[in-house]
Design a protein around this motif. Sequence first.
Motif, PDB file in Angstrom:
ATOM      1  N   ASP A 242     -28.694 -13.190 -25.418  1.00  0.00           N
ATOM      2  CA  ASP A 242     -28.615 -13.314 -23.957  1.00  0.00           C
ATOM      3  C   ASP A 242     -29.485 -12.270 -23.280  1.00  0.00           C
ATOM      4  N   ILE A 243     -29.378 -11.040 -23.782  1.00  0.00           N
ATOM      5  CA  ILE A 243     -30.177  -9.946 -23.217  1.00  0.00           C
ATOM      6  C   ILE A 243     -30.829  -9.225 -24.391  1.00  0.00           C
ATOM      7  N   ALA A 244     -32.134  -9.018 -24.339  1.00  0.00           N
ATOM      8  CA  ALA A 244     -32.810  -8.217 -25.371  1.00  0.00           C
ATOM      9  C   ALA A 244     -33.810  -7.326 -24.668  1.00  0.00           C
ATOM     10  N   GLU A 245     -33.604  -6.022 -24.806  1.00  0.00           N
ATOM     11  CA  GLU A 245     -34.412  -5.050 -24.058  1.00  0.00           C
ATOM     12  C   GLU A 245     -35.361  -4.314 -24.989  1.00  0.00           C
ATOM     13  N   GLU A 246     -36.572  -4.070 -24.476  1.00  0.00           N
ATOM     14  CA  GLU A 246     -37.494  -3.239 -25.251  1.00  0.00           C
ATOM     15  C   GLU A 246     -37.115  -1.772 -25.134  1.00  0.00           C
ATOM     16  N   ASP A 247     -36.563  -1.389 -23.984  1.00  0.00           N
ATOM     17  CA  ASP A 247     -36.137  -0.004 -23.787  1.00  0.00           C
ATOM     18  C   ASP A 247     -34.693   0.131 -24.264  1.00  0.00           C
ATOM     19  N   THR A 248     -34.533   0.699 -25.478  1.00  0.00           N
ATOM     20  CA  THR A 248     -33.187   0.755 -26.046  1.00  0.00           C
ATOM     21  C   THR A 248     -32.339   1.893 -25.466  1.00  0.00           C
ATOM     22  N   THR A 249     -32.885   2.652 -24.494  1.00  0.00           N
ATOM     23  CA  THR A 249     -32.022   3.611 -23.792  1.00  0.00           C
ATOM     24  C   THR A 249     -31.178   2.858 -22.767  1.00  0.00           C
ATOM     25  N   PHE A 250     -31.575   1.656 -22.417  1.00  0.00           N
ATOM     26  CA  PHE A 250     -30.918   0.867 -21.372  1.00  0.00           C
ATOM     27  C   PHE A 250     -30.763   1.695 -20.091  1.00  0.00           C
ATOM     28  N   GLY A 251     -31.720   2.587 -19.876  1.00  0.00           N
ATOM     29  CA  GLY A 251     -31.745   3.384 -18.649  1.00  0.00           C
ATOM     30  C   GLY A 251     -30.801   4.572 -18.637  1.00  0.00           C
ATOM     31  N   HIS A 252     -30.294   4.968 -19.818  1.00  0.00           N
ATOM     32  CA  HIS A 252     -29.328   6.075 -19.854  1.00  0.00           C
ATOM     33  C   HIS A 252     -29.884   7.298 -20.566  1.00  0.00           C
ATOM     34  N   LYS A 253     -29.187   8.429 -20.352  1.00  0.00           N
ATOM     35  CA  LYS A 253     -29.684   9.710 -20.850  1.00  0.00           C
ATOM     36  C   LYS A 253     -29.328   9.953 -22.309  1.00  0.00           C
ATOM     37  N   THR A 254     -28.174   9.470 -22.763  1.00  0.00           N
ATOM     38  CA  THR A 254     -27.790   9.707 -24.151  1.00  0.00           C
ATOM     39  C   THR A 254     -27.651   8.361 -24.864  1.00  0.00           C
ATOM     40  N   TRP A 255     -27.796   8.409 -26.198  1.00  0.00           N
ATOM     41  CA  TRP A 255     -27.706   7.170 -26.990  1.00  0.00           C
ATOM     42  C   TRP A 255     -26.300   6.586 -26.926  1.00  0.00           C
ATOM     43  N   GLU A 256     -25.295   7.477 -26.788  1.00  0.00           N
ATOM     44  CA  GLU A 256     -23.914   7.000 -26.706  1.00  0.00           C
ATOM     45  C   GLU A 256     -23.708   6.220 -25.401  1.00  0.00           C
ATOM     46  N   GLN A 257     -24.323   6.732 -24.327  1.00  0.00           N
ATOM     47  CA  GLN A 257     -24.242   6.005 -23.054  1.00  0.00           C
ATOM     48  C   GLN A 257     -24.967   4.661 -23.158  1.00  0.00           C
ATOM     49  N   SER A 258     -26.096   4.658 -23.857  1.00  0.00           N
ATOM     50  CA  SER A 258     -26.855   3.411 -24.025  1.00  0.00           C
ATOM     51  C   SER A 258     -26.004   2.376 -24.758  1.00  0.00           C
ATOM     52  N   GLU A 259     -25.307   2.848 -25.813  1.00  0.00           N
ATOM     53  CA  GLU A 259     -24.474   1.921 -26.585  1.00  0.00           C
ATOM     54  C   GLU A 259     -23.309   1.406 -25.730  1.00  0.00           C
ATOM     55  N   SER A 260     -22.694   2.305 -24.953  1.00  0.00           N
ATOM     56  CA  SER A 260     -21.614   1.889 -24.044  1.00  0.00           C
ATOM     57  C   SER A 260     -22.117   0.834 -23.072  1.00  0.00           C
ATOM     58  N   ALA A 261     -23.334   1.059 -22.558  1.00  0.00           N
ATOM     59  CA  ALA A 261     -23.910   0.107 -21.597  1.00  0.00           C
ATOM     60  C   ALA A 261     -24.064  -1.273 -22.235  1.00  0.00           C
ATOM     61  N   MET A 262     -24.443  -1.288 -23.518  1.00  0.00           N
ATOM     62  CA  MET A 262     -24.597  -2.585 -24.204  1.00  0.00           C
ATOM     63  C   MET A 262     -23.268  -3.319 -24.294  1.00  0.00           C
ATOM     64  N   GLN A 263     -22.189  -2.582 -24.624  1.00  0.00           N
ATOM     65  CA  GLN A 263     -20.867  -3.227 -24.705  1.00  0.00           C
ATOM     66  C   GLN A 263     -20.461  -3.773 -23.348  1.00  0.00           C
ATOM     67  N   ASN A 264     -20.713  -2.957 -22.314  1.00  0.00           N
ATOM     68  CA  ASN A 264     -20.375  -3.369 -20.958  1.00  0.00           C
ATOM     69  C   ASN A 264     -21.120  -4.654 -20.596  1.00  0.00           C
ATOM     70  N   MET A 265     -22.415  -4.675 -20.878  1.00  0.00           N
ATOM     71  CA  MET A 265     -23.238  -5.845 -20.552  1.00  0.00           C
ATOM     72  C   MET A 265     -22.811  -7.071 -21.354  1.00  0.00           C
ATOM     73  N   ALA A 266     -22.477  -6.858 -22.634  1.00  0.00           N
ATOM     74  CA  ALA A 266     -22.106  -7.992 -23.491  1.00  0.00           C
ATOM     75  C   ALA A 266     -20.820  -8.636 -22.978  1.00  0.00           C
ATOM     76  N   PHE A 267     -19.828  -7.792 -22.669  1.00  0.00           N
ATOM     77  CA  PHE A 267     -18.553  -8.345 -22.196  1.00  0.00           C
ATOM     78  C   PHE A 267     -18.730  -9.014 -20.832  1.00  0.00           C
ATOM     79  N   LYS A 268     -19.483  -8.356 -19.948  1.00  0.00           N
ATOM     80  CA  LYS A 268     -19.705  -8.884 -18.592  1.00  0.00           C
ATOM     81  C   LYS A 268     -20.409 -10.241 -18.667  1.00  0.00           C
ATOM     82  N   THR A 269     -21.404 -10.326 -19.541  1.00  0.00           N
ATOM     83  CA  THR A 269     -22.157 -11.584 -19.675  1.00  0.00           C
ATOM     84  C   THR A 269     -21.252 -12.696 -20.207  1.00  0.00           C
TER      85      THR A 269
END
Lengths: 338, 159
Positions: free
Chosen positions: A37-64
């Motif tokens: 559904d969503i595939a990003e080239e920027d794997t930071t997903f706009g966040h400062k830490t990798w843990e935040q990036s991973e959290s953002a992915m879960q948030n986006m996956a559930f929201k979608t």
Amino acid sequence: MIRMGSTVIFDEPPVIESWASVAGNHEKKGPLGSYFDIAEEDTTFGHKTWEQSESAMQNMAFKTALEKTSFQADSIDYIFAGDLDNQCIASSFGLMSFNIPMVGLFGACSTMAEGIALSSLLLAGGAANHCAAVTSSHFCSAERQFRYPLEYGGQRPPTAQWTVTGAGATILSKSGQAVASGNPKIRAATIGRITQLGIKDINNMGGAMAPAAADTLTRFFQDTGKKPDDFDLIVTGDLGELGLSLTIQLLQAGGYDCSDRMNDCGCMVFDNKDKHYGSGGSGCGCSAIVLNSYILGQMLAGNLKNVLFIGTGALMSPTSTYQGEIIPAIAHLVHIGI
Amino acid sequence: MPSDQVNKVNSAQYKKMVEEQAPKSNIGKDCLMAFLFGGSLCVLGQIAFDIAKSAGLDKDLASAVSSISLITLAAILTAFNVFDDIGRIAGAGTLVPITGFANSVVASAMEFKTEGFVFGTSVKLFVIAGPVVVFGTVFSVIYGIILLILKAMVVDVGL
């Protein structure tokens, strides 16, 4: 619900209402890149830490996944979620904003199957009408926790695997409560046992997890009397090429020949010929994004009718590894049928 | 069924299966790459040494310039996300020389800066290089003691 051995058969099978996947750059370039559904080239997903990036992915996956249904977040009774970060922080931070009762899971890379199995039990048991199973992994957060800093110039042995950057979410409804009643359904679930055959090599997770996958599949066949031929696809979570081959051999030793219909999400998500990824993909996100894109999509399209989805997890930690312990593994199975 | 057995395959048999079927590293290719890259680094170091010497530095100072040049080069390549790509091909060729030490320190500093300067960068700085520092220190002490004893013996015996 009927219990046969350690397998639960759902006579009123919970329905997979919707699904969604979020993936990173390497996965986008892989053979299944166009299915996410969503595939990003920027794997930071706009966040400062990798843990935040991973959290953002879960948030986006559930929201979608939620957006694909007609429900609001408060219609979801329970979320089952977990990840690989210490204390499962990607799930806690990623799903915090939804205010849904949450059961945190640690099944390592078996979490997707574990979440679906537990959701199905709760739905079939009448304790909920709608549940969600969510999980993720991020190459960069896994590397820093389990291996080396990203810029470290070491080599990986060919048996090593590549952690998938991705998150998947599956929303399930109780039979009779589903809006999308023609969608794939959970027909059965087998909870895995902690299994090991003495493998200690942290760079050979496929080898460590293959016995668990074979054990759970064998017990499912024994419990239900079903045969490999009854399924169009038997797919494990993240065994990689070596682990998949070893699982097929262990199953053959038990009299079950699955070789012509077995595959592994870790072998499907990346180009197998590219040795950059070693033996294949791994991580909670590996089976999560392959199930919640390609596999369920193929089932909805009618190309696959009966699928056995086996999430495989290695239950070691850096501490147990340094202390010289073996790698315990687990595999949870769900039978998905259209 | 016993817990160390799956479908009549026990741990010993399984370990044998895994050992036989696991793809192996290509040692010939790995050694060749390590030789080529490691050798090239030595040439670079020698060039830095010769330049420093021709600029009028003595042997000790020129050696220091040579080491510093390689460390700086490795640190810069690490900071620009290039060292790990080279290391994947070069293997021990870039990891064993002083460049590997520099890389491991800089990579750790970069990786853990998200946890702050004290608990991240400072605490984790030697997370990989730590053992090298420990063993380097311990063995230099041991060699020092051995040297001291040998020198004392030489004086005693009067050789």
